[in-house]
Design an enzyme around this catalytic site. Sequence first.
Site, PDB file in Angstrom:
ATOM      1  NE  ARG A 167      -3.543   0.291   2.643  1.00 42.73           N
ATOM      2  CZ  ARG A 167      -4.556   0.830   1.979  1.00 42.73           C
ATOM      3  NH1 ARG A 167      -5.186   0.075   1.111  1.00 42.73           N
ATOM      4  NH2 ARG A 167      -5.192   1.891   2.157  1.00 42.73           N
ATOM      5  NE  ARG A 196      -3.709  -1.704  16.199  1.00 46.00           N
ATOM      6  CZ  ARG A 196      -3.672  -1.611  17.370  1.00 46.00           C
ATOM      7  NH1 ARG A 196      -4.183  -2.575  18.266  1.00 46.00           N
ATOM      8  NH2 ARG A 196      -2.836  -0.515  18.146  1.00 46.00           N
ATOM      9  CE1 TYR A 236      -8.977   0.023   5.664  1.00 51.51           C
ATOM     10  CE2 TYR A 236      -6.504   0.234   4.558  1.00 51.51           C
ATOM     11  CZ  TYR A 236      -7.784   0.690   5.198  1.00 51.51           C
ATOM     12  OH  TYR A 236      -7.887   2.200   5.429  1.00 51.51           O
ATOM     13  CG  ASP A 278      -7.751   1.762  -1.240  1.00 49.73           C
ATOM     14  OD1 ASP A 278      -7.808   1.928  -0.058  1.00 49.73           O
ATOM     15  OD2 ASP A 278      -6.770   1.846  -2.138  1.00 49.73           O
TER      16      ASP A 278
END
Length: 381
Positions: free
Chosen positions: A178, A256, A357, A359
């Site tokens: 990333r 998280r 995760y 975008d």
Amino acid sequence: MNLNEYNYIVVGSGFFGAVIAERIANDLHERVLVIEKRNHPGGNCYSLDHPETGIHYHQFGTHIFHTSNPQVWNYIKRFTEFNGYHHQVLTTYKDRVYQMPINLETINNFYDLNLKPFEVKDFLAAEIIKTGIVEPHNFEEKALSLLGQALYEAFIKGYTKKQWGLNPTLIPMEILNRLPFRDNYDESYYFDPWQGIPQNGYTAIFKKMLNHELINVLLETDFIPLWKDIPKETKIIYSGPVDRLFDYKRGKLKWRSLSFVNGVEEVSDFQGTAVMNFAEEQIPYTRIHEPWHLHPEKENLQSKTLVIEEYSIADDGTNPYYPIRDESNLETLDKYQLDVATFDNLIVGGRLGDYKYYDMDQTIAKALETYSLIKNSHIGT
Ligand code: UDP
């Protein structure tokens, strides 16, 4: 509320749910019920005006829209104009500010050198060889094999420990993908040809998507207790956490989370940029956001500005952000995906549903793909 009135029920109103609901209404001309647990649409893209300063901000962290996917760009432009914001990130290390992603300015500033782009490769190669890493096996080794010890220790190690609450040797190395690295002075965070911030914020996009006579949105409503009353013919598109759907029977997927502390500084410009990272582990927050910089078209004429500290925290199951995709969590995910496949009328997707995760543009692309499947099976019925 009569759940029998709908052929389609969408759970969650972030991009995955909202795009599918919008398509079902506008393209399929079918009624759709959107069930949202929170008191607002938009998931973690939700944006609002800060009461004291009037500055528009993103409640769940700065969201920059960026994409290389023409289909997604053409789609999203139907719902908003974008401003000309171009994302750049800076990082503070030992009270000095450097460019992030690490580029030639970062390297020259850090080592007090004046390397030229064509000299960077040999310079870094000499640093990397000292680490002795030939084939990296985890995040730390990958970063060392790209940057050498000193840059890794300064800009990556402390930040990553704060961000993930884990030793970087325990983090999958894909996460580093990333973060781009440059051997020139290009300070863009993203390479994508299209980027910007929605002129009127993200919430306006969701309102426009969901404002349709065939769409009914139920806010502050938990889908789970309603599920048993939904007819089997109704198609359910669920974008909440997949483990919650099955009452965590295969175990909890680990995430998280983030927490944000808003404050007002009595100056018109506090840090000169929208996002400042803080590389050192001893500084408790990972970043400070100053949202008015996201709207360069609207100068901040007041002598106060909104600043938001971002803290990375363990997830208590209520506010999942970053999936911890280690081996054991991925095994658990596989089991839940088999559970999902036992239902003919259930589609699970989005960041929480897929435990990925994404975008924003990836989520929209997935939603459009998923909608094509829904449409095909609709025609087939
Ligand atoms: N990272 C880092 N230092 C920085 C910024 C990022 O070490 O100043 C690492 C960190 O491990 C992080 C990853 O790069 O999790 C990806 O960063 P990105 O900016 O994409 O994180 P996001 O914006 O998605 O939170």
